[in-house]
Design a protein around this motif. Structure first.
Motif, PDB file in Angstrom:
ATOM      1  N   MET A   1       0.806  -1.266  -0.074  1.00  0.00           N
ATOM      2  CA  MET A   1       0.105   0.111   0.089  1.00  0.00           C
ATOM      3  C   MET A   1       0.824   1.228  -0.043  1.00  0.00           C
ATOM      4  N   ARG A   2       2.023   1.289   0.880  1.00  0.00           N
ATOM      5  CA  ARG A   2       2.908   2.433   0.877  1.00  0.00           C
ATOM      6  C   ARG A   2       3.538   2.841  -0.418  1.00  0.00           C
ATOM      7  N   THR A   3       4.021   1.672  -1.115  1.00  0.00           N
ATOM      8  CA  THR A   3       4.518   1.933  -2.436  1.00  0.00           C
ATOM      9  C   THR A   3       3.625   2.238  -3.640  1.00  0.00           C
ATOM     10  N   ASN A   4       2.446   1.794  -3.466  1.00  0.00           N
ATOM     11  CA  ASN A   4       1.343   1.966  -4.498  1.00  0.00           C
ATOM     12  C   ASN A   4       0.938   3.535  -4.370  1.00  0.00           C
ATOM     13  N   LYS A   5       0.954   4.037  -2.942  1.00  0.00           N
ATOM     14  CA  LYS A   5       0.657   5.373  -2.574  1.00  0.00           C
ATOM     15  C   LYS A   5       1.565   6.269  -3.321  1.00  0.00           C
ATOM     16  N   TYR A   6       2.844   5.962  -3.367  1.00  0.00           N
ATOM     17  CA  TYR A   6       3.723   6.939  -4.243  1.00  0.00           C
ATOM     18  C   TYR A   6       3.821   6.735  -5.600  1.00  0.00           C
ATOM     19  N   VAL A   7       3.560   5.589  -6.068  1.00  0.00           N
ATOM     20  CA  VAL A   7       3.380   5.321  -7.355  1.00  0.00           C
ATOM     21  C   VAL A   7       2.386   6.122  -7.930  1.00  0.00           C
ATOM     22  N   LYS A   8       1.275   6.461  -7.305  1.00  0.00           N
ATOM     23  CA  LYS A   8       0.040   7.260  -7.773  1.00  0.00           C
ATOM     24  C   LYS A   8       0.498   8.479  -7.858  1.00  0.00           C
ATOM     25  N   VAL A   9       1.243   8.878  -6.913  1.00  0.00           N
ATOM     26  CA  VAL A   9       1.801  10.392  -6.738  1.00  0.00           C
ATOM     27  C   VAL A   9       2.566  10.743  -8.085  1.00  0.00           C
ATOM     28  N   LEU A  10       3.534   9.635  -8.411  1.00  0.00           N
ATOM     29  CA  LEU A  10       4.269   9.757  -9.510  1.00  0.00           C
ATOM     30  C   LEU A  10       3.408  10.039 -10.805  1.00  0.00           C
ATOM     31  N   GLN A  11       2.495   9.312 -10.801  1.00  0.00           N
ATOM     32  CA  GLN A  11       1.538   9.202 -11.886  1.00  0.00           C
ATOM     33  C   GLN A  11       0.904  10.807 -12.055  1.00  0.00           C
ATOM     34  N   LEU A  12       0.585  11.136 -10.845  1.00  0.00           N
ATOM     35  CA  LEU A  12      -0.092  12.520 -10.751  1.00  0.00           C
ATOM     36  C   LEU A  12       0.954  13.513 -11.350  1.00  0.00           C
ATOM     37  N   GLY A  13       2.349  13.371 -11.064  1.00  0.00           N
ATOM     38  CA  GLY A  13       3.266  14.447 -11.623  1.00  0.00           C
ATOM     39  C   GLY A  13       3.269  14.413 -13.291  1.00  0.00           C
ATOM     40  N   MET A  14       3.170  13.108 -13.664  1.00  0.00           N
ATOM     41  CA  MET A  14       3.272  12.967 -15.047  1.00  0.00           C
ATOM     42  C   MET A  14       1.881  13.445 -15.945  1.00  0.00           C
ATOM     43  N   GLN A  15       0.639  13.430 -15.210  1.00  0.00           N
ATOM     44  CA  GLN A  15      -0.662  13.614 -15.562  1.00  0.00           C
ATOM     45  C   GLN A  15      -0.366  15.410 -15.488  1.00  0.00           C
ATOM     46  N   ASN A  16       0.029  16.094 -14.534  1.00  0.00           N
ATOM     47  CA  ASN A  16       0.175  17.510 -14.337  1.00  0.00           C
ATOM     48  C   ASN A  16       1.005  18.043 -15.243  1.00  0.00           C
ATOM     49  N   GLU A  17       2.064  17.419 -15.632  1.00  0.00           N
ATOM     50  CA  GLU A  17       3.073  17.804 -16.675  1.00  0.00           C
ATOM     51  C   GLU A  17       2.320  18.108 -17.907  1.00  0.00           C
ATOM     52  N   MET A  18       1.337  17.389 -18.309  1.00  0.00           N
ATOM     53  CA  MET A  18       0.857  17.521 -19.641  1.00  0.00           C
ATOM     54  C   MET A  18      -0.716  17.906 -19.539  1.00  0.00           C
ATOM     55  N   GLU A  19      -1.043  18.602 -18.195  1.00  0.00           N
ATOM     56  CA  GLU A  19      -2.429  19.258 -18.241  1.00  0.00           C
ATOM     57  C   GLU A  19      -2.803  20.210 -18.983  1.00  0.00           C
ATOM     58  N   TYR A  20      -1.719  21.063 -19.203  1.00  0.00           N
ATOM     59  CA  TYR A  20      -1.984  22.165 -19.983  1.00  0.00           C
ATOM     60  C   TYR A  20      -1.059  22.053 -21.217  1.00  0.00           C
ATOM     61  N   ARG A  21      -1.404  21.179 -22.323  1.00  0.00           N
ATOM     62  CA  ARG A  21      -0.728  20.796 -23.616  1.00  0.00           C
ATOM     63  C   ARG A  21      -0.049  21.955 -24.361  1.00  0.00           C
ATOM     64  N   ALA A  22      -0.818  23.051 -24.716  1.00  0.00           N
ATOM     65  CA  ALA A  22      -0.316  24.051 -25.373  1.00  0.00           C
ATOM     66  C   ALA A  22       0.732  24.758 -24.631  1.00  0.00           C
ATOM     67  N   ASN A  23       0.514  24.997 -23.356  1.00  0.00           N
ATOM     68  CA  ASN A  23       1.632  25.737 -22.509  1.00  0.00           C
ATOM     69  C   ASN A  23       2.884  24.695 -22.785  1.00  0.00           C
ATOM     70  N   TYR A  24       2.591  23.479 -22.264  1.00  0.00           N
ATOM     71  CA  TYR A  24       3.703  22.418 -22.408  1.00  0.00           C
ATOM     72  C   TYR A  24       4.696  22.459 -23.554  1.00  0.00           C
ATOM     73  N   TRP A  25       4.026  22.597 -24.786  1.00  0.00           N
ATOM     74  CA  TRP A  25       4.754  22.554 -26.082  1.00  0.00           C
ATOM     75  C   TRP A  25       5.358  23.915 -26.463  1.00  0.00           C
ATOM     76  N   LEU A  26       4.523  25.079 -25.745  1.00  0.00           N
ATOM     77  CA  LEU A  26       5.218  26.196 -25.907  1.00  0.00           C
ATOM     78  C   LEU A  26       6.577  26.329 -25.225  1.00  0.00           C
ATOM     79  N   GLN A  27       6.581  25.945 -23.912  1.00  0.00           N
ATOM     80  CA  GLN A  27       7.635  25.728 -23.087  1.00  0.00           C
ATOM     81  C   GLN A  27       8.794  24.896 -23.739  1.00  0.00           C
ATOM     82  N   MET A  28       8.455  23.857 -24.511  1.00  0.00           N
ATOM     83  CA  MET A  28       9.467  23.015 -25.000  1.00  0.00           C
ATOM     84  C   MET A  28      10.267  23.985 -26.254  1.00  0.00           C
ATOM     85  N   ALA A  29       9.206  24.678 -26.957  1.00  0.00           N
ATOM     86  CA  ALA A  29       9.867  25.351 -28.028  1.00  0.00           C
ATOM     87  C   ALA A  29      10.605  26.603 -27.466  1.00  0.00           C
TER      88      ALA A  29
END
Length: 268
Positions: free
Chosen positions: A1-29
């Motif tokens: 359960m403890r491991t799964n908890k932080y895996v979910k947080v890691l997935q949350l970080g991935m989702q948050n990074e792509m939440e605003y996709r236009a802003n994400y690609w503008l930053q990359m460019a």
């Protein structure tokens, strides 16, 4: 359960990074523009100087340094210190004190999750740019140098995380810390070697910077890639990276323990 908890947080970080996709690609460019500017700058410097080496770098080495310093700086960049300051100021930190989630582990997993998404795009852009420069006849690569860079990169990423996590504790004592974080980030940006190779400041300052942890986040791994370091020097540098990580992790623990004694949850 403890491991799964932080895996979910890691997935949350991935989702948050792509939440605003236009802003994400503008930053990359946008991060490519300073790199392209520096490439043309150093081409002009070498062309006008008539020297084979400037600041101890040949033109191919400098071009690799410019590209990969920008890329490495982007790969290890934080930004969570502003979120932490908001949690402290507005009382959002309180929920982590009553839930079975360690705040350091939460922030680290979320940071790594965001970098997992970002790294794929940034490294792909770097490969394309370096291939274009190599086809133009400017640079070439050795597999051993690439491997040394790959080995040094995780230490650079974790080291930069603990540097900014330790600094984020300032928010316990300074209510409006955004300006201070911005100023410190600029200093670290220069001291890490992201803007220019640290040799530009002369031997004395370069030696001083080598005693600080910041040079091991960008200057050291990129020099490993340019072939400026032997295998032994690279191994020693990686050891220094993890030594600084241990020291700064202890410092951040002390800062946060002292800061939590001052913390008052208002709002949130």
């Amino acid at each position: 359960m403890r491991t799964n908890k932080y895996v979910k947080v890691l997935q949350l970080g991935m989702q948050n990074e792509m939440e605003y996709r236009a802003n994400y690609w503008l930053q990359m460019a946008g991060f490519m523009l300073p790199i392209m500017t520096q490439i043309f700058l150093w081409l002009a410097v070498f062309g006008s100087s008539g020297q084979a080496r400037v600041l101890g770098y040949s033109l191919p080495e400098m071009l690799v340094y410019v590209v990969m310093a920008g890329v490495t700086g982007k790969l290890i960049a934080t930004g969570f210190e502003y979120e932490i300051a908001t949690d402290i100021k507005e009382g959002g930190l309180a929920k982590f004190m009553v839930q079975p989630v360690h705040y350091f582990a939460y922030r680290f997993c979320r940071f790594i999750g965001g970098k997992a998404v970002q790294s794929a795009v940034v490294l792909l852009a770097a490969v394309i740019l370096l291939l274009c420069l190599s086809l133009d006849g400017h640079i070439g690569f050795e597999l051993s140098h690439i491997l040394l860079y790959i080995l040094a990169l995780p230490g650079a990423l974790v080291l930069n995380f603990v540097v900014y996590y330790a600094l984020s504790g300032i928010a316990f004592w300074v209510t409006e810390s955004a300006g201070l974080f911005y100023t410190l980030s600029l200093v670290i940006y220069v001291a890490s070697g992201t803007v220019f190779p640290l040799t530009i400041f002369g031997d004395a300052l370069a030696r001083l910077f080598s005693l600080l942890p910041f040079s091991y986040t960008v200057f050291f791994p990129v020099n490993a890639l340019t072939g400026k370091l032997t295998v032994l020097e690279a191994a020693k540098g990686i050891g220094v990276q993890w030594l600084w990580i241990a020291v700064l992790a202890a410092v951040s623990r002390w800062v946060w323990q002292a800061g939590l004694k001052r913390f008052v949850s208002v709002g949130g």
